[in-house]
Motif scaffolding. Structure first.
Motif, PDB file in Angstrom:
ATOM      1  N   ARG A 183       0.825  -1.222   0.000  1.00  0.00           N
ATOM      2  CA  ARG A 183       0.000   0.000   0.000  1.00  0.00           C
ATOM      3  C   ARG A 183       0.854   1.265   0.000  1.00  0.00           C
ATOM      4  NH1 ARG A 183      -4.498  -0.846   4.505  1.00  0.00           N
ATOM      5  NH2 ARG A 183      -4.168   1.330   4.971  1.00  0.00           N
ATOM      6  N   HIS A 184       2.021   1.194   0.626  1.00  0.00           N
ATOM      7  CA  HIS A 184       2.864   2.387   0.765  1.00  0.00           C
ATOM      8  C   HIS A 184       4.201   2.133   0.101  1.00  0.00           C
ATOM      9  CE1 HIS A 184      -0.104   3.452   3.687  1.00  0.00           C
ATOM     10  NE2 HIS A 184       0.116   2.321   4.299  1.00  0.00           N
ATOM     11  N   ASP A 185       5.024   3.154   0.136  1.00  0.00           N
ATOM     12  CA  ASP A 185       6.404   2.954  -0.236  1.00  0.00           C
ATOM     13  C   ASP A 185       6.953   1.879   0.708  1.00  0.00           C
ATOM     14  OD1 ASP A 185       9.218   3.310  -0.462  1.00  0.00           O
ATOM     15  OD2 ASP A 185       8.809   5.253  -1.359  1.00  0.00           O
ATOM     16  N   TRP A 186       7.596   0.852   0.162  1.00  0.00           N
ATOM     17  CA  TRP A 186       8.007  -0.272   1.011  1.00  0.00           C
ATOM     18  C   TRP A 186       9.007   0.144   2.083  1.00  0.00           C
ATOM     19  CZ3 TRP A 186      13.158  -1.248   1.072  1.00  0.00           C
ATOM     20  CH2 TRP A 186      13.907  -0.801  -0.020  1.00  0.00           C
ATOM     21  N   THR A 187       9.671   1.273   1.853  1.00  0.00           N
ATOM     22  CA  THR A 187      10.638   1.713   2.866  1.00  0.00           C
ATOM     23  C   THR A 187       9.955   1.978   4.207  1.00  0.00           C
ATOM     24  OG1 THR A 187      10.351   3.957   2.054  1.00  0.00           O
ATOM     25  CG2 THR A 187      12.244   2.757   1.234  1.00  0.00           C
ATOM     26  N   LEU A 188       8.667   2.328   4.160  1.00  0.00           N
ATOM     27  CA  LEU A 188       7.945   2.587   5.404  1.00  0.00           C
ATOM     28  C   LEU A 188       7.966   1.354   6.313  1.00  0.00           C
ATOM     29  CD1 LEU A 188       6.150   4.496   7.080  1.00  0.00           C
ATOM     30  CD2 LEU A 188       4.188   3.502   5.916  1.00  0.00           C
ATOM     31  N   LEU A 189       7.825   0.199   5.711  1.00  0.00           N
ATOM     32  CA  LEU A 189       7.838  -1.029   6.499  1.00  0.00           C
ATOM     33  C   LEU A 189       9.200  -1.233   7.164  1.00  0.00           C
ATOM     34  CD1 LEU A 189       6.307  -3.560   7.353  1.00  0.00           C
ATOM     35  CD2 LEU A 189       7.077  -4.634   5.239  1.00  0.00           C
ATOM     36  N   GLY A 190      10.252  -0.944   6.397  1.00  0.00           N
ATOM     37  CA  GLY A 190      11.603  -1.057   6.959  1.00  0.00           C
ATOM     38  C   GLY A 190      11.788  -0.120   8.139  1.00  0.00           C
ATOM     39  N   ILE A 191      11.208   1.067   8.043  1.00  0.00           N
ATOM     40  CA  ILE A 191      11.313   2.054   9.128  1.00  0.00           C
ATOM     41  C   ILE A 191      10.535   1.569  10.350  1.00  0.00           C
ATOM     42  CG2 ILE A 191      10.542   4.374   9.813  1.00  0.00           C
ATOM     43  CD1 ILE A 191      11.143   5.193   6.847  1.00  0.00           C
ATOM     44  N   LEU A 192       9.278   1.177  10.107  1.00  0.00           N
ATOM     45  CA  LEU A 192       8.412   0.789  11.228  1.00  0.00           C
ATOM     46  C   LEU A 192       8.968  -0.416  11.986  1.00  0.00           C
ATOM     47  CD1 LEU A 192       4.947   1.185   9.499  1.00  0.00           C
ATOM     48  CD2 LEU A 192       5.793   2.514  11.436  1.00  0.00           C
ATOM     49  N   ALA A 193       9.696  -1.269  11.269  1.00  0.00           N
ATOM     50  CA  ALA A 193      10.219  -2.474  11.908  1.00  0.00           C
ATOM     51  C   ALA A 193      11.157  -2.133  13.066  1.00  0.00           C
ATOM     52  CB  ALA A 193      10.953  -3.327  10.881  1.00  0.00           C
ATOM     53  N   HIS A 194      11.636  -0.904  13.146  1.00  0.00           N
ATOM     54  CA  HIS A 194      12.518  -0.502  14.242  1.00  0.00           C
ATOM     55  C   HIS A 194      11.762  -0.194  15.533  1.00  0.00           C
ATOM     56  CE1 HIS A 194      15.206  -0.052  10.871  1.00  0.00           C
ATOM     57  NE2 HIS A 194      16.212   0.019  11.714  1.00  0.00           N
ATOM     58  N   SER A 195      10.445  -0.125  15.452  1.00  0.00           N
ATOM     59  CA  SER A 195       9.669   0.248  16.640  1.00  0.00           C
ATOM     60  C   SER A 195       9.158  -0.998  17.350  1.00  0.00           C
ATOM     61  CB  SER A 195       8.490   1.131  16.219  1.00  0.00           C
ATOM     62  OG  SER A 195       7.471   1.069  17.183  1.00  0.00           O
ATOM     63  N   VAL A 196       9.481  -1.124  18.629  1.00  0.00           N
ATOM     64  CA  VAL A 196       8.990  -2.287  19.376  1.00  0.00           C
ATOM     65  C   VAL A 196       7.473  -2.235  19.498  1.00  0.00           C
ATOM     66  CG1 VAL A 196      11.032  -2.904  20.697  1.00  0.00           C
ATOM     67  CG2 VAL A 196       9.563  -1.111  21.545  1.00  0.00           C
ATOM     68  N   THR A 197       6.921  -1.033  19.555  1.00  0.00           N
ATOM     69  CA  THR A 197       5.457  -0.910  19.638  1.00  0.00           C
ATOM     70  C   THR A 197       4.821  -1.455  18.362  1.00  0.00           C
ATOM     71  OG1 THR A 197       5.809   1.063  20.943  1.00  0.00           O
ATOM     72  CG2 THR A 197       3.585   0.714  20.109  1.00  0.00           C
ATOM     73  N   PHE A 198       5.434  -1.126  17.225  1.00  0.00           N
ATOM     74  CA  PHE A 198       4.927  -1.646  15.947  1.00  0.00           C
ATOM     75  C   PHE A 198       5.055  -3.168  15.924  1.00  0.00           C
ATOM     76  CE2 PHE A 198       5.936  -3.220  11.708  1.00  0.00           C
ATOM     77  CZ  PHE A 198       4.795  -2.841  11.009  1.00  0.00           C
ATOM     78  N   GLN A 199       6.194  -3.673  16.374  1.00  0.00           N
ATOM     79  CA  GLN A 199       6.405  -5.122  16.378  1.00  0.00           C
ATOM     80  C   GLN A 199       5.326  -5.817  17.213  1.00  0.00           C
ATOM     81  OE1 GLN A 199      10.364  -5.520  17.948  1.00  0.00           O
ATOM     82  NE2 GLN A 199      11.221  -4.228  16.351  1.00  0.00           N
ATOM     83  N   ASP A 200       5.030  -5.217  18.378  1.00  0.00           N
ATOM     84  CA  ASP A 200       3.991  -5.807  19.230  1.00  0.00           C
ATOM     85  C   ASP A 200       2.628  -5.708  18.566  1.00  0.00           C
ATOM     86  OD1 ASP A 200       5.803  -6.455  21.168  1.00  0.00           O
ATOM     87  OD2 ASP A 200       5.509  -4.625  22.320  1.00  0.00           O
ATOM     88  N   ALA A 201       2.339  -4.537  18.000  1.00  0.00           N
ATOM     89  CA  ALA A 201       1.009  -4.326  17.415  1.00  0.00           C
ATOM     90  C   ALA A 201       0.754  -5.287  16.265  1.00  0.00           C
ATOM     91  CB  ALA A 201       0.875  -2.869  16.960  1.00  0.00           C
ATOM     92  N   ILE A 202       1.726  -5.423  15.383  1.00  0.00           N
ATOM     93  CA  ILE A 202       1.513  -6.248  14.189  1.00  0.00           C
ATOM     94  C   ILE A 202       1.432  -7.734  14.562  1.00  0.00           C
ATOM     95  CG2 ILE A 202       3.931  -6.654  13.484  1.00  0.00           C
ATOM     96  CD1 ILE A 202       2.962  -5.903  10.611  1.00  0.00           C
ATOM     97  N   THR A 203       2.038  -8.089  15.680  1.00  0.00           N
ATOM     98  CA  THR A 203       2.036  -9.495  16.089  1.00  0.00           C
ATOM     99  C   THR A 203       0.811  -9.842  16.930  1.00  0.00           C
ATOM    100  OG1 THR A 203       4.390  -9.097  16.401  1.00  0.00           O
ATOM    101  CG2 THR A 203       3.613 -11.271  16.972  1.00  0.00           C
ATOM    102  N   LEU A 204       0.392  -8.906  17.786  1.00  0.00           N
ATOM    103  CA  LEU A 204      -0.567  -9.284  18.827  1.00  0.00           C
ATOM    104  C   LEU A 204      -1.995  -8.775  18.645  1.00  0.00           C
ATOM    105  CD1 LEU A 204       1.723  -8.652  21.920  1.00  0.00           C
ATOM    106  CD2 LEU A 204       1.196 -10.828  20.846  1.00  0.00           C
ATOM    107  N   LEU A 205      -2.166  -7.686  17.913  1.00  0.00           N
ATOM    108  CA  LEU A 205      -3.511  -7.109  17.885  1.00  0.00           C
ATOM    109  C   LEU A 205      -4.467  -7.924  17.022  1.00  0.00           C
ATOM    110  CD1 LEU A 205      -2.740  -3.292  17.711  1.00  0.00           C
ATOM    111  CD2 LEU A 205      -3.390  -4.669  19.684  1.00  0.00           C
ATOM    112  N   ASP A 206      -5.736  -7.930  17.424  1.00  0.00           N
ATOM    113  CA  ASP A 206      -6.729  -8.648  16.618  1.00  0.00           C
ATOM    114  C   ASP A 206      -7.025  -7.835  15.356  1.00  0.00           C
ATOM    115  OD1 ASP A 206      -8.509  -6.610  17.255  1.00  0.00           O
ATOM    116  OD2 ASP A 206      -9.346  -7.705  18.941  1.00  0.00           O
ATOM    117  N   ALA A 207      -7.797  -8.437  14.463  1.00  0.00           N
ATOM    118  CA  ALA A 207      -7.995  -7.841  13.137  1.00  0.00           C
ATOM    119  C   ALA A 207      -8.585  -6.435  13.227  1.00  0.00           C
ATOM    120  CB  ALA A 207      -8.901  -8.740  12.301  1.00  0.00           C
ATOM    121  N   GLU A 208      -9.551  -6.265  14.134  1.00  0.00           N
ATOM    122  CA  GLU A 208     -10.223  -4.964  14.216  1.00  0.00           C
ATOM    123  C   GLU A 208      -9.252  -3.876  14.684  1.00  0.00           C
ATOM    124  OE1 GLU A 208     -14.112  -3.040  16.342  1.00  0.00           O
ATOM    125  OE2 GLU A 208     -13.626  -5.138  16.721  1.00  0.00           O
TER     126      GLU A 208
END
Ligand SMILES: C[S@@+](CC[C@H](N)C(=O)[O-])C[C@H]1O[C@@H](n2cnc3c(N)ncnc32)[C@H](O)[C@@H]1O
Length: 539
Positions: A214-239
């Motif tokens: 959906r975005h410039d793929w570099t955004l994903l590389g950037i977000l991967a540095h955030s532990v909050t992002f890592q937790d959110a993408i792993t643990l949050l339910d679909a909604e």
């Protein structure tokens, strides 16, 4: 812009009195927390367990405690914030129908929480960038980090994130290089711009892939540095993930500019993922935004716009606006200007009017000294996370990227010090008068058009969230920007320039009692509103 009210003066508004009664507790706490975190990041090496029985590890340059189970992390992501929000809701909705109120509360609650969570992502990126900068300064290399295999062995959740990020970015790169290649068609669904979920290992990979497509793929590389992002993408339910990814989409340009503005070396860890070759990563990014040298890390090099390709450095009258930390005084610019009547009798003319006289009639609030002192100005070391952003007809403005408590001193308004008669730059010029003197006893002007810092971009509002205040600290009289109320994440910071500023201009702040609405009492828009007489307001 009018001269600021004096700190603690009787003329301060109710809001500012409230602010004054709140010492900058949270600001100070924040400062030490940030220092502590950046100092702690990346200290952990293989097998090392700092902090007693707590277990830490580094991943993409960030640190996380891995003793916490998933439930605890989920609670950190959402539930704790909900509690705070529900208190607000309880106050607001006591007279409302219970069912209707609770359904509205869910909507407001998730919006409120997602902003707080987004703020945590910005905070994480800041922390990693600061840790990288200090590592670079100390000459430390990246070799003491854990490898991805080792990380995966310790924490399966991290393994999923690293797989997801790596797979998704590889897919995008393969598609970009050759959309028709077997590799691309196996992992990339051509046409509707979505990724085949069947090709990926579970929901984390799928979420990563959707973000990357959906975005410039570099955004994903950037977000991967955030532990909050890592937790959110792993643990949050679909909604919940849907809410977060929508906010990530809305802030995609902002996050990218933030990472680049803070010189985050986001590609170094991605290079370690098999198959991602170094030349692809920085070059692809630099197509959009040239990287900055790390000699001076300050976050206001770029103005965030809706599209990454429109992001630009701030300019004034065709010249780049240069960042400075302290006022610039040149005696030569005063020599042809007459001494103003309000110039203090015991101050030589010309001399730098921001410099404290010795002995000073105003003792330093920190040391109590009447002699120029070396007390530190905290806003130099703790500045809130903010960004420059295009605000339509108002031009560039400042957006908060973290919650700012009432009373916090956010920064000093600095620029070139000019004589009182100076009138060349009417846009960024602030009146300067000595503390303890009337604000109309202007002895100098501070112009920030060419040289200044981020505070010059704070736009005006008739219901401002900050104010200009005068403080004397570290041997200098300073004009600072101070929050007059709590400022929420993603809110625009505003300050009141004073009525005089809008005599020949139209204010677009949109506030109910806006000075420019009140200037037109006969119009439909102005009807029924307060009538404005310059300098005073008739209710
Ligand atoms: C000190 S500068 C603020 C930064 C400025 N927006 C910029 O782009 O650099 C003041 C100028 O910003 C614009 N501005 C600030 N607040 C505004 C408001 N409430 N309505 C309209 N324009 C505003 C006006 O052009 C004003 O002269």
């Amino acid at each position: 812009m009018k001269s600021p009210p004096r700190s603690g003066s009787s003329g301060s508004s109710t809001a500012s009195k409230k602010a004054a009664s709140h010492p900058t507790d949270s600001g100070v706490k924040k400062q030490s927390a940030r220092t502590e975190t950046s100092g702690g990041v990346c200290k952990a090496t293989k097998g090392e367990i700092p902090g007693g029985d707590k277990k830490w590890q580094t991943f993409f340059g960030s640190t996380r405690e891995i003793s916490a189970d998933d439930e605890t992390v989920r609670a950190q992501l959402f539930d704790v914030l909900k509690e705070e929000d529900s208190k607000k809701e309880a106050d607001k909705s006591s007279s409302e129908d219970a069912d209707a109120s609770s359904s509205r509360a869910v909507g407001r609650c998730s919006k409120y929480n997602v902003n707080r969570l987004m703020a945590q992502i910005y905070q994480d990126l800041y922390t990693v960038a600061a840790a990288q900068a200090s590592k670079a300064a100390s000459g430390e290399t990246q070799t003491d980090r854990l490898s991805l295999e080792e990380l995966g062995g310790i924490d399966p959740a991290l393994r999923k994130v690293s797989d997801g990020v790596g797979t998704a970015i590889k897919a995008v790169l393969a598609y970009q290089r050759n959309p028709a290649s077997p590799e691309s068609s196996r992992i990339w669904q051509h046409g509707d711009n979505t990724v085949r979920s069947s090709s990926f290992d579970g929901p984390v990979c799928e979420r990563c892939s959707k973000l990357a497509s959906r975005h410039d793929w570099t955004l994903l590389g950037i977000l991967a540095h955030s532990v909050t992002f890592q937790d959110a993408i792993t643990l949050l339910d679909a909604e919940a993930w849907n809410v977060i990814s929508t906010s990530i989409a809305e802030n995609a340009v902002s996050l990218t500019v933030f990472a680049q503005g803070h010189s985050l070396e986001w590609w170094t860890e991605l290079i370690r993922l098999n198959g991602l070759s170094p030349p692809f990563l920085p070059q692809d990014f630099e197509r959009h935004l040239p990287s900055e040298p790390r000699d001076e890390v300050h976050p206001h090099k770029w103005v965030v716009t809706d599209n990454l390709s429109d992001v630009h450095p701030p300019h004034f009258e065709g010249e780049p606006q240069i960042n400075i930390h302290t006022n610039i005084y040149r005696a030569a610019s005063f020599t042809n200007s007459p001494r103003p009547p309000s110039w203090p009798a015991d101050r030589p003319y010309p001399s730098d009017p921001t410099r404290v006289r010795d002995p000073s009639p105003h003792p330093c609030p920190t040391s109590g000294s009447h002699a120029p002192c070396a007390c530190l100005f905290h806003a130099r070391t703790w500045h809130p996370l903010t960004e420059l952003r295009a605000y339509g007809p108002k031009g560039v403005g400042v957006r908060a990227l973290e919650r700012i408590p009432a009373g916090a001193i956010l920064g000093e308004y600095v620029g070139e010090v000019h004589p009182a008669a100076y009138a060349v730059d009417p846009t960024y010029t602030l009146d300067f008068s000595e503390p303890g003197r009337r604000t109309d006893e202007v002895i100098a002007k501070i112009s920030a058009g060419r040289f200044g810092n981020w505070t010059r971009f704070v736009n005006h509002s008739c219901e401002a969230s900050t104010r200009f205040a005068s403080v004397t600290l570290g041997g200098r009289h300073r004009t600072v920007v101070q929050a007059v109320r709590d400022i929420e994440v993603f809110e625009e910071l505003t300050v009141d320039y004073g009525v005089g500023y809008w005599r020949d201009r139209v204010c677009e702040c949109g506030a109910e009692g806006c000075v420019s609405r009140m200037k037109r009492p006969e119009t439909e828009e102005g009807e029924g509103r307060r009538r404005w007489v310059w300098g005073s307001c008739c209710l």
